[in-house]
Design a protein around this motif. Structure first.
Motif, PDB file in Angstrom:
ATOM      1  N   TRP A 110      -4.995   2.765  20.940  1.00 36.92           N
ATOM      2  CA  TRP A 110      -4.327   1.369  20.365  1.00 36.92           C
ATOM      3  C   TRP A 110      -2.933   1.602  20.716  1.00 36.92           C
TER       4      TRP A 110
ATOM      5  N   THR B 152      -4.713  -1.281   8.066  1.00 37.07           N
ATOM      6  CA  THR B 152      -5.839  -2.644   8.183  1.00 37.07           C
ATOM      7  C   THR B 152      -6.601  -1.794   9.808  1.00 37.07           C
TER       8      THR B 152
ATOM      9  N   GLN C 263       3.302  -6.985  20.516  1.00 32.32           N
ATOM     10  CA  GLN C 263       4.908  -6.542  18.905  1.00 32.32           C
ATOM     11  C   GLN C 263       5.489  -6.327  20.127  1.00 32.32           C
TER      12      GLN C 263
ATOM     13  N   ASN D  86       0.664  -1.620  20.904  1.00 31.14           N
ATOM     14  CA  ASN D  86       1.321  -2.823  20.385  1.00 31.14           C
ATOM     15  C   ASN D  86       2.272  -3.172  21.419  1.00 31.14           C
TER      16      ASN D  86
ATOM     17  N   VAL E 293      -3.887  -3.155  19.144  1.00 31.68           N
ATOM     18  CA  VAL E 293      -4.872  -4.089  19.887  1.00 31.68           C
ATOM     19  C   VAL E 293      -5.867  -2.867  20.350  1.00 31.68           C
TER      20      VAL E 293
ATOM     21  N   TRP F  13      10.845  -3.189  17.671  1.00 37.11           N
ATOM     22  CA  TRP F  13       9.627  -2.393  18.016  1.00 37.11           C
ATOM     23  C   TRP F  13       9.222  -1.411  18.942  1.00 37.11           C
TER      24      TRP F  13
ATOM     25  N   ARG G 270      -8.520  -4.156  15.541  1.00 33.70           N
ATOM     26  CA  ARG G 270      -7.214  -4.844  15.644  1.00 33.70           C
ATOM     27  C   ARG G 270      -7.085  -3.817  14.722  1.00 33.70           C
ATOM     28  N   CYS G 271      -5.571  -3.624  14.546  1.00 41.07           N
ATOM     29  CA  CYS G 271      -5.023  -2.121  13.279  1.00 41.07           C
ATOM     30  C   CYS G 271      -3.346  -2.954  13.439  1.00 41.07           C
ATOM     31  N   THR G 272      -3.024  -2.531  11.792  1.00 40.52           N
ATOM     32  CA  THR G 272      -2.202  -2.689  11.290  1.00 40.52           C
ATOM     33  C   THR G 272      -1.338  -1.289  10.594  1.00 40.52           C
TER      34      THR G 272
ATOM     35  N   PRO H 217       5.131  -3.778   9.304  1.00 42.44           N
ATOM     36  CA  PRO H 217       4.253  -2.799  10.566  1.00 42.44           C
ATOM     37  C   PRO H 217       3.654  -2.745  11.354  1.00 42.44           C
ATOM     38  N   PHE H 218       3.748  -2.153  12.280  1.00 41.91           N
ATOM     39  CA  PHE H 218       2.646  -2.056  14.038  1.00 41.91           C
ATOM     40  C   PHE H 218       2.189  -2.593  13.518  1.00 41.91           C
ATOM     41  N   ASP H 219       1.151  -3.906  15.084  1.00 42.00           N
ATOM     42  CA  ASP H 219       0.506  -4.238  14.906  1.00 42.00           C
ATOM     43  C   ASP H 219      -0.701  -3.627  16.543  1.00 42.00           C
TER      44      ASP H 219
END
Length: 263
Positions: free
Chosen positions: A67, A213, A72, A69, A245, A80, A218-220, A241-243
């Motif tokens: 994953w 999530t 972001q 980010n 892909v 970030w 996708r993951c946050t 949150p970190f975002d």
């Protein structure tokens, strides 16, 4: 909805990590084993056309990725850092369940993870999916194993709970509980309630308040340390949150569970 791709999953997983050193075509008993495995895969393909949500196998396939980010980070670098989090599947036999070696890195130091651990998906007494966390003593020697099959195989060999005491389970208060949200087609996850996952930062005690999530792409994630008395934030991201892909997928390395298991 994702579709099952079970062909060669467990067999190739064992081959890739170096657990088998002979071709299965060299001996008749091995051919029979191959036939049984092939039959089982065919049965799975016939009866499990779509992955069932809120199962260990489904969650494992969605987690089993690298994953990133970057988008972001690029949008607002001061807030970030650019990080990558990798969930590399481990053999079923390692912890008798769906388990992962997890590495988190800052991209400016890819060979020095700031977090390296092992997690296992399990079900609690209420039937909810949870992830248990394990500390590996001397994990530094396995850094970058998420991308190095030889190191990953050595990690499995040296840290196997049946053979050594290097893999230490962390307190259950730090387990993460997953909830399936049908309307949004994603998992929501948070630390077990009770504010008992204690973390020492500097000269202060805090408890971990973690949320995540997870969808297929996708993951946050947000990890916050809070004061046990006032619940004010003591550490962690302040901008949300970190975002993440997906950068790379290892979903096809996730092992099939035993046939008798209601996975």
């Amino acid at each position: 909805m994702a579709f099952v791709n079970v062909a060669n999953t467990r067999i190739n997983r064992l081959d890739s990590l170096g657990y088998r050193h002979r071709s299965w075509s060299h001996a008749f008993p091995q051919r029979r084993a191959w036939s049984r495995a092939s039959t089982r895969r065919a049965q799975c393909e016939a009866s499990l056309v779509a992955l069932k949500p809120y199962t260990s196998y489904h969650l494992a396939r969605w987690l089993a990725k690298e994953w990133d980010n970057y988008d972001q980070h690029l949008a607002n670098p001061p807030f970030w850092a650019h990080i990558r989090v990798s969930y590399r599947p481990l053999p079923w036999e390692f912890l008798e369940g769906h388990a992962f070696y997890v590495e988190s890195i800052y991209t400016y130091a890819p060979k020095l993870p700031y977090r390296a651990t092992i997690i296992k998906i399990t079900r609690n007494s209420d039937g909810a999916l949870e992830t248990e966390s394990y500390k590996v003593e001397g994990v530094e020697q396995f850094y970058t194993a998420a991308f190095d099959r030889s190191k990953l195989a050595e990690l499995v060999r040296q840290a196997h709970p049946r053979h050594t005491n290097r893999c230490v389970k962390l307190p259950e208060a730090c387990n993460a509980v997953f909830e399936w949200v049908e309307a949004e087609q994603l998992y929501r996850c948070k630390t077990r309630p009770g504010c008992k996952c204690m973390v020492r930062r500097g000269d202060r005690d805090s408890y971990l308040d973690a949320q995540m999530t997870l969808s297929e792409s996708r993951c946050t994630a947000l990890d916050i340390g809070r004061c046990p008395q006032t619940h004010e934030q003591l550490w962690g991201a302040v901008a949300g949150p970190f975002d993440f892909v997906v950068r790379k997928s290892w979903s096809d390395e996730v092992p099939l569970p035993p046939a008798a298991m209601d996975w």
